[in-house]
Design a protein around this motif. Sequence first.
Motif, PDB file in Angstrom:
ATOM      1  N   UNK A  32       0.563  -1.115  -0.094  1.00  0.00           N
ATOM      2  CA  UNK A  32      -0.242  -0.167   0.106  1.00  0.00           C
ATOM      3  C   UNK A  32       0.800   1.231   0.309  1.00  0.00           C
ATOM      4  N   UNK A  33       2.390   0.959   0.654  1.00  0.00           N
ATOM      5  CA  UNK A  33       3.427   2.016   0.510  1.00  0.00           C
ATOM      6  C   UNK A  33       3.398   2.128  -1.048  1.00  0.00           C
ATOM      7  N   UNK A  34       3.969   1.199  -1.322  1.00  0.00           N
ATOM      8  CA  UNK A  34       3.958   1.477  -2.681  1.00  0.00           C
ATOM      9  C   UNK A  34       2.991   1.420  -4.084  1.00  0.00           C
ATOM     10  N   UNK A  35       1.673   0.976  -4.021  1.00  0.00           N
ATOM     11  CA  UNK A  35       1.038   1.153  -5.203  1.00  0.00           C
ATOM     12  C   UNK A  35      -0.368   2.079  -4.463  1.00  0.00           C
ATOM     13  N   UNK A  36      -0.400   3.553  -5.341  1.00  0.00           N
ATOM     14  CA  UNK A  36      -1.582   4.168  -5.039  1.00  0.00           C
ATOM     15  C   UNK A  36      -3.606   3.559  -4.912  1.00  0.00           C
TER      16      UNK A  36
ATOM     17  N   UNK B  36      -3.348   0.661  -2.118  1.00  0.00           N
ATOM     18  CA  UNK B  36      -3.655   1.539  -1.082  1.00  0.00           C
ATOM     19  C   UNK B  36      -5.357   2.887  -0.333  1.00  0.00           C
ATOM     20  N   UNK B  37      -5.847   3.108  -2.019  1.00  0.00           N
ATOM     21  CA  UNK B  37      -7.057   3.227  -2.007  1.00  0.00           C
ATOM     22  C   UNK B  37      -8.026   1.949  -1.433  1.00  0.00           C
ATOM     23  N   UNK B  38      -7.485   0.511  -2.745  1.00  0.00           N
ATOM     24  CA  UNK B  38      -8.202  -0.355  -2.065  1.00  0.00           C
ATOM     25  C   UNK B  38      -8.900  -0.869  -0.543  1.00  0.00           C
ATOM     26  N   UNK B  39      -7.352  -0.437   0.361  1.00  0.00           N
ATOM     27  CA  UNK B  39      -7.163  -1.097   1.887  1.00  0.00           C
ATOM     28  C   UNK B  39      -8.396   0.006   2.246  1.00  0.00           C
ATOM     29  N   UNK B  40      -8.143   1.243   2.330  1.00  0.00           N
ATOM     30  CA  UNK B  40      -8.923   2.236   2.829  1.00  0.00           C
ATOM     31  C   UNK B  40     -10.999   1.704   2.153  1.00  0.00           C
ATOM     32  N   UNK B  41     -11.001   1.370   1.208  1.00  0.00           N
ATOM     33  CA  UNK B  41     -12.443   1.255   0.947  1.00  0.00           C
ATOM     34  C   UNK B  41     -12.945  -0.385   1.442  1.00  0.00           C
ATOM     35  N   UNK B  42     -11.660  -1.134   2.488  1.00  0.00           N
ATOM     36  CA  UNK B  42     -12.027  -2.498   3.338  1.00  0.00           C
ATOM     37  C   UNK B  42     -12.484  -2.272   4.094  1.00  0.00           C
ATOM     38  N   UNK B  43     -11.364  -1.096   4.624  1.00  0.00           N
ATOM     39  CA  UNK B  43     -11.584  -0.206   5.867  1.00  0.00           C
ATOM     40  C   UNK B  43     -12.927  -0.302   6.522  1.00  0.00           C
ATOM     41  N   UNK B  44     -13.522   1.295   5.575  1.00  0.00           N
ATOM     42  CA  UNK B  44     -14.777   1.656   5.935  1.00  0.00           C
ATOM     43  C   UNK B  44     -15.767   0.996   5.826  1.00  0.00           C
ATOM     44  N   UNK B  45     -15.901   0.283   4.506  1.00  0.00           N
ATOM     45  CA  UNK B  45     -16.420  -1.194   3.807  1.00  0.00           C
ATOM     46  C   UNK B  45     -17.401  -1.861   5.339  1.00  0.00           C
ATOM     47  N   UNK B  46     -15.959  -2.228   6.286  1.00  0.00           N
ATOM     48  CA  UNK B  46     -15.872  -2.892   7.005  1.00  0.00           C
ATOM     49  C   UNK B  46     -16.617  -2.222   8.499  1.00  0.00           C
ATOM     50  N   UNK B  47     -16.319  -1.138   9.146  1.00  0.00           N
ATOM     51  CA  UNK B  47     -17.198  -0.226   9.733  1.00  0.00           C
ATOM     52  C   UNK B  47     -17.983  -0.298   9.084  1.00  0.00           C
TER      53      UNK B  47
ATOM     54  N   UNK C 295      -2.231   0.928   6.234  1.00  0.00           N
ATOM     55  CA  UNK C 295      -2.296   2.461   5.766  1.00  0.00           C
ATOM     56  C   UNK C 295      -1.629   3.331   7.037  1.00  0.00           C
ATOM     57  N   UNK C 296      -1.832   2.952   7.936  1.00  0.00           N
ATOM     58  CA  UNK C 296      -0.934   4.169   9.307  1.00  0.00           C
ATOM     59  C   UNK C 296      -0.110   3.789   8.873  1.00  0.00           C
ATOM     60  N   UNK C 297       1.117   5.257   9.155  1.00  0.00           N
ATOM     61  CA  UNK C 297       2.151   4.853   9.380  1.00  0.00           C
ATOM     62  C   UNK C 297       3.583   4.026   9.437  1.00  0.00           C
ATOM     63  N   UNK C 298       4.143   3.441   8.761  1.00  0.00           N
ATOM     64  CA  UNK C 298       4.390   2.003   9.052  1.00  0.00           C
ATOM     65  C   UNK C 298       6.551   2.760   9.479  1.00  0.00           C
ATOM     66  N   UNK C 299       6.724   2.930   9.949  1.00  0.00           N
ATOM     67  CA  UNK C 299       7.819   2.935  10.564  1.00  0.00           C
ATOM     68  C   UNK C 299       9.004   2.990  12.307  1.00  0.00           C
ATOM     69  N   UNK C 300       9.585   2.405  12.144  1.00  0.00           N
ATOM     70  CA  UNK C 300       9.935   2.314  13.504  1.00  0.00           C
ATOM     71  C   UNK C 300      10.245   4.012  14.403  1.00  0.00           C
ATOM     72  N   UNK C 301      10.418   4.061  15.522  1.00  0.00           N
ATOM     73  CA  UNK C 301      10.184   5.059  16.135  1.00  0.00           C
ATOM     74  C   UNK C 301      10.295   4.558  17.823  1.00  0.00           C
ATOM     75  N   UNK C 302      11.144   6.079  18.043  1.00  0.00           N
ATOM     76  CA  UNK C 302      11.290   5.502  20.052  1.00  0.00           C
ATOM     77  C   UNK C 302      10.486   6.569  20.692  1.00  0.00           C
ATOM     78  N   UNK C 303       9.845   5.783  21.569  1.00  0.00           N
ATOM     79  CA  UNK C 303       9.496   7.054  21.719  1.00  0.00           C
ATOM     80  C   UNK C 303      10.141   7.594  23.520  1.00  0.00           C
TER      81      UNK C 303
END
Length: 362
Positions: free
Chosen positions: A50-54, A57-68, A124-132
């Motif tokens: 979903x980061x490489x192919x828009x 990403x759109x398909x994943x977004x539709x899947x999420x709100x369809x589930x809701x 869909x949410x940001x996919x990176x490592x971070x330190x809090x």
Amino acid sequence: MAQDDNSGKDLAAEDSSAHIAAPGASAGTAVVSSDAVKNPGLPPHRKRVTDLDPKKQKHAERTVFTLFYLSIAGSIWAVAAYMLFPIDPSDLGSVRLNNLFIGIGIALALLALGIGAVHWGKALMADHESIDVRHPVRGTEETRSRAVEIFDEANQESGFGRRSMIRNTLIGALIAFPLPAVALFRGLAPEGKDTEPVALLNQTMWKKGLRLTRDPDGTPIKASDVTFGSAFHVIPEGLSEIPHSEGMLEEKAKAIVLLMRLQPEDLHEKEDRKSWSYDGIVAYSKVCTHVGCPVALYEQRTHHLLCPCHQSQFDVTNHCEVIFGPAARPLPQLPIAVDDEGYLVAQSDFHEPVGPSFWERH
């Protein structure tokens, strides 16, 4: 042979030198050398599809709100099924259908909501490592301002503010999900007119002349049967003959009584209630005035009644006044007397509502 002896000495010397080189080391101790394996670190970050192919990403977004949307539909269906498939106490098939269709709706609402939230986070949410970096105490104003910035960054990374369809359907699913529970719990309340709780709990089956009988067999109780220190679980005469379908359980829940006999001199009765007992025999509602649990534990030595749910204690010698626990008022007393045949009978119904005190609040 001399050569063999010398070689053996050489080996012994090598062993001793090894022990000297690693002081404190035993046969089971590993000596770490300077060329230890270094930390390889994290593997290279792999981007999601979903980061490489828009389009993905759109398909994943539709899947999420369809589930809701499905979660909302499941919640609405559970409420509708509760109304469309009512329970008929005489038909077990109606119970199965009611449970089946309500369960399907609730399961769909919960599963779709959970799967949609997980898929949102993974795709869909940001996919990176971070330190809090956490601070042990409250931070300065600069730190608090930075916290606001972090929330804003989280909003940007999750897309919560930007992806309106996901946000709105999630909010809708969360609002709709509790509705089946509201409908089910509402069904526990009495329906129709004259269903105000205080009025319902202010009137039980007890009436003048009605005999006190044993719970559950309905055997009438004579005053001579009640010995000092004994306790009887009591229901009104005729209650055991009422079919379950006609409200026997509801009537019993309000009318259950505990009957005890004390020495008459142990009772500290008010002037207007001295006629409510008979020769040391007293009767009190078993329904706790806290939340309605059955008060069924009688302590013979102290003459205390104990509610096993929340440990409220009532003093039988003093009109079941509360002496401990969360109960707010004494147990209601049932006025009793003896008929011509020596059986214990009620003088009237309770003079106050039975059950939890919160029903009396307006």
